[in-house]
Motif scaffolding. Structure first.
Motif, short mmCIF file in Angstrom:
data_model
loop_
_atom_site.label_atom_id
_atom_site.label_comp_id
_atom_site.label_asym_id
_atom_site.label_seq_id
_atom_site.Cartn_x
_atom_site.Cartn_y
_atom_site.Cartn_z
N UNK A 42 0.86 -1.18 0.00
CA UNK A 42 0.00 0.00 0.00
C UNK A 42 0.89 1.23 0.00
N UNK A 43 0.72 2.10 -0.99
CA UNK A 43 1.59 3.26 -1.16
C UNK A 43 0.74 4.52 -1.09
N UNK A 44 0.64 5.14 0.08
CA UNK A 44 -0.16 6.37 0.20
C UNK A 44 0.38 7.52 -0.64
N UNK A 45 1.72 7.58 -0.78
CA UNK A 45 2.36 8.61 -1.61
C UNK A 45 3.60 7.98 -2.21
N UNK A 51 11.15 14.43 6.68
CA UNK A 51 11.24 15.63 7.53
C UNK A 51 11.02 15.24 8.98
N UNK A 52 12.04 15.44 9.82
CA UNK A 52 11.94 15.13 11.25
C UNK A 52 11.43 13.71 11.48
N UNK A 53 11.95 12.77 10.69
CA UNK A 53 11.58 11.37 10.86
C UNK A 53 10.25 10.99 10.23
N UNK A 54 9.55 11.94 9.63
CA UNK A 54 8.27 11.68 8.98
C UNK A 54 8.42 11.72 7.47
N UNK A 55 7.61 10.92 6.78
CA UNK A 55 7.62 10.90 5.32
C UNK A 55 6.37 11.64 4.83
N UNK A 56 6.59 12.84 4.33
CA UNK A 56 5.50 13.74 3.96
C UNK A 56 5.30 13.71 2.45
N UNK A 57 4.07 13.47 1.95
CA UNK A 57 3.84 13.46 0.49
C UNK A 57 4.41 14.71 -0.16
N UNK A 58 5.11 14.52 -1.29
CA UNK A 58 5.76 15.66 -1.93
C UNK A 58 5.41 15.70 -3.42
N UNK A 62 -2.11 15.66 -3.48
CA UNK A 62 -2.83 15.65 -4.75
C UNK A 62 -1.96 15.14 -5.88
N UNK A 63 -0.70 15.56 -5.91
CA UNK A 63 0.22 15.11 -6.96
C UNK A 63 0.50 13.61 -6.82
N UNK A 64 0.23 13.05 -5.67
CA UNK A 64 0.46 11.62 -5.43
C UNK A 64 -0.83 10.80 -5.48
N UNK A 65 -1.87 11.36 -6.08
CA UNK A 65 -3.16 10.69 -6.15
C UNK A 65 -3.64 10.62 -7.59
N UNK A 70 -2.58 6.54 -16.70
CA UNK A 70 -2.11 7.47 -17.73
C UNK A 70 -2.34 8.92 -17.33
N UNK A 71 -2.44 9.18 -16.03
CA UNK A 71 -2.66 10.54 -15.53
C UNK A 71 -1.40 11.37 -15.74
N UNK A 72 -1.49 12.38 -16.59
CA UNK A 72 -0.35 13.25 -16.90
C UNK A 72 -0.03 14.21 -15.77
N UNK A 73 -0.97 14.44 -14.89
CA UNK A 73 -0.83 15.49 -13.89
C UNK A 73 -0.57 14.96 -12.48
N UNK A 74 -0.29 13.68 -12.38
CA UNK A 74 -0.02 13.10 -11.06
C UNK A 74 1.03 12.01 -11.20
N UNK A 75 1.68 11.69 -10.09
CA UNK A 75 2.66 10.61 -10.07
C UNK A 75 1.92 9.27 -9.98
N UNK A 76 2.19 8.39 -10.92
CA UNK A 76 1.52 7.08 -10.96
C UNK A 76 2.27 6.06 -10.12
N UNK A 77 3.54 5.82 -10.45
CA UNK A 77 4.37 4.88 -9.70
C UNK A 77 5.82 5.26 -9.96
N UNK A 78 6.43 5.92 -8.99
CA UNK A 78 7.75 6.51 -9.20
C UNK A 78 8.85 5.55 -8.78
N UNK A 79 9.85 5.42 -9.64
CA UNK A 79 10.98 4.53 -9.39
C UNK A 79 12.24 5.28 -8.95
N UNK A 80 12.35 6.57 -9.31
CA UNK A 80 13.59 7.28 -9.03
C UNK A 80 13.33 8.77 -8.83
N UNK A 81 14.08 9.37 -7.92
CA UNK A 81 14.08 10.83 -7.72
C UNK A 81 15.54 11.28 -7.71
#
Length: 364
Positions: A42-45, A51-58, A62-65, A70-81
């Motif tokens: 399960x991948x919420x984001x 940040x301070x030990x927390x993983x905050x959607x970046x 909305x960008x993670x939903x 084929x959503x051009x305006x959101x991250x579908x499944x990211x492999x690398x940053x």
């Protein structure tokens, strides 16, 4: 020194109790970003800032939903940053949750301005570049090419052709090179059998015979002078490089580009991630040995860090603070490789080690 003692001082930066991470990158000001591809957890984001030990959607939830694959305006499944030399965050979206066939709009490269935490550019790959079988794996940048620089991306597909994708960041144009070239492909089982935690690393579906893993070009790094691009298939102990100018020059045909490929030899281990620094050194994860290796400019190898906690070191990032950051995600313990049983032992971890830490063991 006993051979089972840790080498290098490995420090824990963060731990993860949720989905397994793959990519990590560190900004010039020390901000840490981590991503989580959708492989069954399960991948919420799929992209977060630590940040301070927390993983905050970046940059936000909305960008993670995404509404679809084929959503051009959101991250579908990211492999690398990856943070580039201008301190911009680039997000490589596979558009392929659960390794499903891609649809145009899903596979893309997205630039986020870290000063404002807003998306500044989104480059969607056309179907002749991101094939239905493509799995976008990792990306590196050379901002000296063209008007705005170039990106170089590995296609590590285990279902279709492998290769390197080149992107003109000024125009958004992209093209494939080394398409299905032997250097980008997994080695056959009769020449290469990776061993992780004392066991052959193979697909082990429930109730079926083991099958070879066939992921191709995966790790990627660019030389300090920008002349050579290094890469390696996930299922191989060999390292390759290719001329960057040849990749960039669209007037050259495929044969001319392939003629610039150099087999850099057996690196002694299989690698998932590659990284480089401005001193001309190359870093290679060693998932068979719970280690990170370092290759000097003259081709010699040493062990930067070895530690039993490095269970499948995946992706690395060299920070401006003099540390190498690396994720360890127990990839080999996933159900796909363990007869359907999930043997991963959370939490996963993000570690760091001083680049010039010692002692080291020579691997000439």
């Amino acid at each position: 020194m006993k051979t089972d003692e840790p080498i290098g001082a490995l420090e824990t930066v963060a731990t993860f109790d949720g989905p397994m991470p793959t990519g990590v990158t560190v900004s010039h000001t020390g901000r840490i970003f981590v991503n989580y591809p959708k492989w069954g957890d399960e991948v919420p984001a799929t992209v977060t800032e630590v940040t301070d030990g927390r993983c905050v959607p970046y940059p936000d939830q909305l960008r993670n939903a995404p509404t679809a694959d084929d959503d051009r305006n959101a991250f579908v499944s990211v492999q690398s940053v990856v943070v580039d030399p201008l301190d911009r965050l680039w997000v490589l979206d596979t558009g392929s949750p659960m390794f499903k066939p891609t649809k145009t709009g899903g596979p893309k490269l997205v630039c986020v301005d870290l000063a404002t935490d807003t998306v500044r550019q989104s480059i969607v790959f056309p179907p002749e570049v991101a094939l239905p079988t493509t799995y976008l794996n990792d990306v590196r940048f050379d901002l000296r090419r063209g008007d705005a620089g170039a990106a170089f991306i590995t296609d590590s597909s285990d279902q279709g052709p492998n290769g390197i994708i080149i992107v003109d960041l000024a125009t958004g144009e992209s093209w494939r090179r080394l398409h299905d070239h032997p250097s980008t492909k997994a080695e056959p089982l009769h020449t290469y059998r990776p061993v992780v935690e004392g066991r052959y690393f193979m697909k082990r579906p429930p109730g079926a015979e083991p099958q070879p893993v066939t992921m191709g070009s995966d790790g990627i790094a660019i030389s300090a002078d920008g002349t050579r691009l290094y890469y390696c298939p996930l299922m191989s102990r060999r390292l390759y490089s290719v001329d960057v100018e040849a990749l960039w020059n669209r007037t050259l045909d495929d044969a001319a580009v392939a003629a610039t490929v150099v087999d850099e030899g057996d690196k002694g281990t299989a690698s998932d991630g590659l990284e480089s620094d401005d001193a001309g050194r190359l870093y290679l994860t060693a998932y068979e040995h719970n280690a990170v290796l370092r290759r000097t400019a003259d081709g010699r190898y040493d062990t930067l860090v070895h530690d039993p906690r490095l269970l499948w070191p995946d992706t690395m990032s060299v920070g401006t603070d003099g540390y190498l950051y690396v994720t360890a995600n127990q990839l080999h313990r996933q159900p796909l490789y363990q007869h359907g049983k999930d043997l991963r032992d959370r939490p996963y971890a993000l570690f760091r080690v001083r680049i010039d830490a010692g002692p080291v063991l020579l691997r000439t």
